[in-house]
Structure formats: C-alpha cells, structure tokens
Design a protein around this motif. Sequence first.
Motif, mmCIF file in Angstrom:
data_model
loop_
_atom_site.group_PDB
_atom_site.id
_atom_site.type_symbol
_atom_site.label_atom_id
_atom_site.label_comp_id
_atom_site.label_asym_id
_atom_site.label_seq_id
_atom_site.Cartn_x
_atom_site.Cartn_y
_atom_site.Cartn_z
ATOM 1 N N LEU A 202 41.320 52.642 9.036
ATOM 2 C CA LEU A 202 41.782 54.027 8.966
ATOM 3 C C LEU A 202 43.295 54.101 8.788
ATOM 4 O O LEU A 202 43.812 55.012 8.136
ATOM 5 C CB LEU A 202 41.349 54.766 10.238
ATOM 6 N N GLY A 203 44.024 53.169 9.413
ATOM 7 C CA GLY A 203 45.465 53.104 9.214
ATOM 8 C C GLY A 203 46.292 53.813 10.263
ATOM 9 O O GLY A 203 47.507 53.963 10.092
ATOM 10 N N ILE A 204 45.662 54.209 11.367
ATOM 11 C CA ILE A 204 46.434 54.882 12.422
ATOM 12 C C ILE A 204 47.394 53.883 13.073
ATOM 13 O O ILE A 204 47.170 52.669 13.039
ATOM 14 C CB ILE A 204 45.508 55.554 13.462
ATOM 15 N N THR A 205 48.453 54.410 13.699
ATOM 16 C CA THR A 205 49.436 53.539 14.354
ATOM 17 C C THR A 205 49.251 53.479 15.865
ATOM 18 O O THR A 205 49.576 52.479 16.492
ATOM 19 C CB THR A 205 50.863 54.016 14.064
ATOM 20 N N HIS A 206 48.772 54.582 16.456
ATOM 21 C CA HIS A 206 48.619 54.678 17.912
ATOM 22 C C HIS A 206 47.234 55.229 18.238
ATOM 23 O O HIS A 206 46.783 56.188 17.594
ATOM 24 C CB HIS A 206 49.652 55.633 18.531
ATOM 25 N N ILE A 261 44.070 46.387 25.741
ATOM 26 C CA ILE A 261 45.400 46.675 25.200
ATOM 27 C C ILE A 261 45.884 45.525 24.334
ATOM 28 O O ILE A 261 46.429 45.725 23.240
ATOM 29 C CB ILE A 261 46.377 46.970 26.356
ATOM 30 N N GLN A 262 45.650 44.303 24.803
ATOM 31 C CA GLN A 262 46.042 43.132 24.028
ATOM 32 C C GLN A 262 45.319 43.099 22.683
ATOM 33 O O GLN A 262 45.918 42.809 21.640
ATOM 34 C CB GLN A 262 45.729 41.868 24.826
ATOM 35 N N GLY A 263 44.024 43.426 22.684
ATOM 36 C CA GLY A 263 43.256 43.435 21.448
ATOM 37 C C GLY A 263 43.745 44.481 20.468
ATOM 38 O O GLY A 263 43.813 44.235 19.255
ATOM 39 N N LEU A 264 44.105 45.653 20.972
ATOM 40 C CA LEU A 264 44.651 46.695 20.108
ATOM 41 C C LEU A 264 46.007 46.287 19.566
ATOM 42 O O LEU A 264 46.299 46.471 18.380
ATOM 43 C CB LEU A 264 44.735 48.012 20.881
ATOM 44 N N HIS A 265 46.835 45.710 20.426
ATOM 45 C CA HIS A 265 48.153 45.246 19.974
ATOM 46 C C HIS A 265 48.024 44.151 18.915
ATOM 47 O O HIS A 265 48.760 44.142 17.923
ATOM 48 C CB HIS A 265 48.967 44.749 21.160
ATOM 49 N N ASP A 266 47.100 43.244 19.114
ATOM 50 C CA ASP A 266 46.891 42.182 18.131
ATOM 51 C C ASP A 266 46.474 42.760 16.780
ATOM 52 O O ASP A 266 46.739 42.163 15.728
ATOM 53 C CB ASP A 266 45.833 41.193 18.617
ATOM 54 N N ALA A 267 45.814 43.928 16.828
ATOM 55 C CA ALA A 267 45.392 44.599 15.597
ATOM 56 C C ALA A 267 46.494 45.480 15.025
ATOM 57 O O ALA A 267 46.271 46.161 14.011
ATOM 58 C CB ALA A 267 44.144 45.437 15.870
ATOM 59 N N GLY A 268 47.669 45.493 15.671
ATOM 60 C CA GLY A 268 48.779 46.304 15.193
ATOM 61 C C GLY A 268 48.722 47.744 15.625
ATOM 62 O O GLY A 268 49.443 48.595 15.078
ATOM 63 N N ILE A 269 47.880 48.055 16.603
ATOM 64 C CA ILE A 269 47.701 49.431 17.075
ATOM 65 C C ILE A 269 48.278 49.563 18.474
ATOM 66 O O ILE A 269 47.963 48.772 19.370
ATOM 67 C CB ILE A 269 46.214 49.816 17.069
ATOM 68 N N ARG A 270 49.121 50.560 18.673
ATOM 69 C CA ARG A 270 49.746 50.794 19.973
ATOM 70 C C ARG A 270 48.907 51.753 20.804
ATOM 71 O O ARG A 270 48.066 52.480 20.270
ATOM 72 C CB ARG A 270 51.172 51.328 19.781
ATOM 73 N N VAL A 271 49.156 51.758 22.129
ATOM 74 C CA VAL A 271 48.308 52.489 23.065
ATOM 75 C C VAL A 271 49.112 53.557 23.793
ATOM 76 O O VAL A 271 50.135 53.258 24.421
ATOM 77 C CB VAL A 271 47.667 51.529 24.093
ATOM 78 N N ILE A 272 48.642 54.785 23.690
ATOM 79 C CA ILE A 272 49.188 55.906 24.456
ATOM 80 C C ILE A 272 48.212 56.230 25.574
ATOM 81 O O ILE A 272 47.011 56.354 25.345
ATOM 82 C CB ILE A 272 49.410 57.143 23.562
#
Length: 649
Positions: A202-206, A261-272
């Motif tokens: 999808l290309g989202i950042t967060h 969170i680590q898995g999302l970060h590894d995918a380049g996606i940040r967490v709010i």
Amino acid sequence: MKNIVFTSQTMYRHPLDLNTGLLNITSNFDQQYATDERLGVIYSPEMTIFRLWAPAASKIELILFYTLYGDEAEHIMMEEVRPGTYEVEVTGNLDNKAYKFGIFYPDGTYIDTCDPYAFATTSNGARSVIVDLISTNPENWGARMPAFSATTDAIIYEANVRDFTISETSGAQNRGKFLGFIEQGTKSPNGLATGLDYLKELGITHVQLMPMYDFQTVDEENQTAKYNWGYDPQNYNVPEGSFATDARDPKTRIREMKQMIQGLHDAGIRVIMDVVYNHVYDTDTHPFEKVAPGYYFRRYSDGSLSDGTGVGNDTASENEMMKRYILDSVKYWAQEYHIDGFRFDLMGIHDIDTMNAVRETLDKIDPSIIILGEGWNLNTNLPEEKKAASINARQMLRIAHFNDAMRTAIKGSDMDGGFDTGFISGKPFMEQWIAINQQGGLYYPQDIAGYQQPDQIVQYVEAHDNHTLYDKLVINMPHDDERTRTRRHLLASSLAILAQGIPFIHAGQEFLRTKNGEENSYNLPDAINKMDWSRRDTKQKEVEYLKGLINLRKSNPLFRLQTTDEIAKHMEVLEADYYKIVWQLENDTDLFYVFFNGNGDPRYFKIEESDFEVLVHDCKVNIAQPRMWLDTDEIKVEGFSTTVLHKKK
C-alpha cells in the motif's frame, strides 16, 4: 474514596478533607507534595527499589507475593522519604515477582492497589509485576529507527491489532494477536497479499494502532467472549494481554509487542500509539484514586467529577503529578518500545502546557516523533484558553489535530446519525471551504482553528469512530447504484490524500470497509469490527486507486509542502464553485493541475498549455510508464472523480 469513613478529626499533616475523603488541593499543594523522583520499580538483579507517590496515606506497605498467582505474600513497611513519597529497597533478584501496595489512611482504613507506574502485570491487570525489561527484548532488538524525514511526508494508516487479522480471511495463524500483525506471506481467499505484506504494498509510512496498552473490559483469559476497542484504560504502561499468545505470563505480552514493532520497523513502517490519558474506566478502583483521592481527576468546587470526556471523568493534566505521569509514560513507550508517534485521544481535555511539555520531552528522544490528537473543544472544568483544543493550535506548534472541518465538508457531519451530507453527496457551497482546508493552514480562519502550519493538520474522511464512509453513503444516498457510490467514495479519499497536511486512512477505507451500518462499534463483536480481507479481493480496483494516490503524493514534494510559506509560493486555488475545485502546484521544474468534480456528470476545463501527462483520471492512477498524454487545451473530468495533470517545465 467512598468507602472511607473518618472517625477522627486529626489531620496529621496529610491534606485529606475528612468529610469527603478527598485531598484538599490547594494552590500550593504541588509545591508541598509533588516529587520529581523516579516512581514505580527500579530493578536490578541485586536489588529493587519500590517508590510510590501517595499523599493521602498515613503509611504504606509493600505486598510482595511469593508466586505470580498464589495468595502467600511478604508484607514490608515502606518509609516516607519526603512528604507523600514512600520507598523501600528489597535485596535479591525479584525478576517476575508480583506485588501490590497496601495503603493505610489516617483513620486506619486499609485498601490495596496495583502500582500506577507498573510496566508489567498478571492476567487482567490484577497484580503489578517486577520485570527485567532486558530479558523481554526480541533477538536483534536494536535502536530506534533513524529520524523520519518530515511530518507532512507521513501517510498514516489506522488499524486495530485484533481487527486486522481476527478474520479467517486474513490468512494469519496468530489471528488477533501482536504476532499475527507481522506474519509474512499471508493471503486473502483469492490469493492476494494481506496483513504486513499488504501494508508494504500500500505504501503507507506509519501505522497508528488503536489502544494496545492494558485495558479493562476484555477478559484476557477468555479473549473472544467480549469485544472492546480499548478506550477504557487500566494500566497505562503495560501491553494488553488479550493481544498476546499467553496473557498469564507477564513477559510474553511485552516481548510480543516489541516483536510486532520490530517487524513493522523491519518493513519500513513506523508505529504510532493511540494513548488515552484523558480518562480511566473506573475512578473508584483505579490506582490514581486509591493513592491520591481527588488529585488525578478534574473536579468542580463541590467535589463532583468533571465529565468532558462523556465517560464519567476527566484527568487533571494541569496538576503537576498527572502532567508528570503523562510525560513519564510517553517517554517510557518511546524509549523502551521505540514508538514513533502518539495519537492523543480527546486531546482537548488536556491543557496546552502539558501537550507542549510532551512535545519537548519527545524532542529529546527523537524530534521526528509525531504527535497528533483530537483537538475537540470539550466541556471540561478547564478555562477555554488553557485547553489543548484546535482553536488554540497556534500555541501548540508541531502538534497535529484531526481536521474534522474538512471531513464534515466532504461527507457531512457524523454527529446526527449520519444523515447530513457533504460535497460528495450533493450539499452545496462546500467547495471554497474544502479548498481552504486543503491549503494546510494557509489563510485558515483563526476563529475556527488556530492552525499555523501544515504539520498541524490531519486530513481525513474516515476513522474508527462513527459510520465508515461507505456506510454513511448508503444512508445519505440510498438510491445510488454501487458504481456511483464507489465513485463518491474514491473522490472523498482523493480530496484528503492530495491535500496539504498529514493524510490519514482508516484501515479498510481503501476497499470501502463496511460495518453493516453500525455507527459505534466499540463493543460490538468481531463479526462487525473485523477486517474482511475477501472485500480486498472484490474491491481490487479501489485498492489500486488509493495505492496510486499514495504513490503520487510520495513522488513529488509539491504534494507535501512543509510550511505555509511554501504553500503560498507553490499552490494556487483556481476555481471553487458549483461542485468543482481546481488548483495548481508549481515550482521551477514541475506543474500540476488538480481537478475535483463533485457533479455526477463530466465537466470540461480549459488549460492554456498542452502536452500534459495524465496521472489520475476516471478513478484510475497511472504514474508508471508509459503514461497517457493530453494533447489538447481542454480536459474532461468525469463525474464524481479526480483528475491530475503533470508537466515537466
């Protein structure tokens, strides 16, 4: 404390009102009793320090349980090391030991409580637990992600941990869990990507995750018996156990949340992280009220609770120790869990000074941490000029507010059962107001909201609250066929995603998510709240459209300008009337024309130049080669659609 009956008129030096059982919060109360000492537990393998702020107590004991769930415990008296602050040191390695505090009030009344500062708990938050946090780190758990580029570069996707994978159509094994959120290779019924792979596509950042701290009304040991979004706080600094594979093990929920969170970060996606410091589920049983009755919650002069939140209580962020609690909590989540942003529920309940202090605290960790919140002006017992509401946004720079003004102009109000209409559904005279809102704070009427910069404005048309946009369109335009309803929906999304500011997407909005017409699904079953990934299959064209808009926004900085000065220089509204909005973006190298047509039939526009490439047209996005070119001086914009033209200069 309603269960306290005072028999003595002796105040000692404790500031309790003996008639009400509440602390007497005088103007110098915080000066006398507030502390800047670190509170909660300070663990080391050799010794643990327990420290509690409880100005209502006459004495306090530490209850240290021999096992996590057994009844046998050691009772250790704590020392009042300064007015209202109690402390005790216990030698030995207490990792994974449960504890509570026993509070004696001046009349001899006794009550026990969990630690408001606890980092871990037993199942359902019944006991606080000491943990060696290092032992909860996943393999290869490293530092924070590098600083994010700019807040207006963010594209936020709001999701719920449970909803995201609870449906069998998600293809996940750990459905409804932290670990399920990051499973790779999951597929929809038709074999399309779901879950984490889908978010990457999808290309989202967060990704903004709805409450994932420990909330109260879901039984962690019977997780499917009852549903709740989680806006019912119990333990603010503890992950929710129902999202873990083993709620009874205090470390499992911590480790698995970090893994997510680590898995999302590894995918380049940040967490709010969605945080709800504005109220608690039950004041009488919450540790805040037990350790300091009458302090943590905003009250009127007669002692009654302020209720701007609509759920019975408002926390008193203007009081030093409540403010400090919020600051300590966000700092903890940012440092221990590497959280990349915080969404403040009902932010308008809080005071301006506290929110600015949150910004200052997080800046010391990472200035690119995003802060956003609901800046609604709520009826709480706080002066208007002190509320962290959108009207006062000029006093809270680099803190973003949900822009309900544009949301309402696009689709109609959510406050009347969904019957109000907007630009996409035939309401007249919305064009200029939408265009003003799309300019990201430039020329914004300061008597409506005090936005100064585009990084203060969250642009959206749908969130977890209220009807989904699809369901609202069913209510507003019941005679539409599916094609027309879809076109209205896609037009609404494009109005928000292409606006200056911070675009925000509700999970499933891209495939026209429905909750079967339910307006408020906070406690409705999974059947209503789940992400139905089979709908992702049937609405693939719509998913591709939103994906294309995201890619377009990311492809050129003109769509995500960082200041109002830049917007004034590079963006010009050319037309805004008769269900049409047209603007241009221009710099030294690029020229864009953006057309929004809220009419049901086509509209034609003259342009002075030719040789434009058509990037968006008739509910399709094409920013890949080869592109369609416009070789005339007239553009046809189809009904209920968006067209974007581009030319290299």
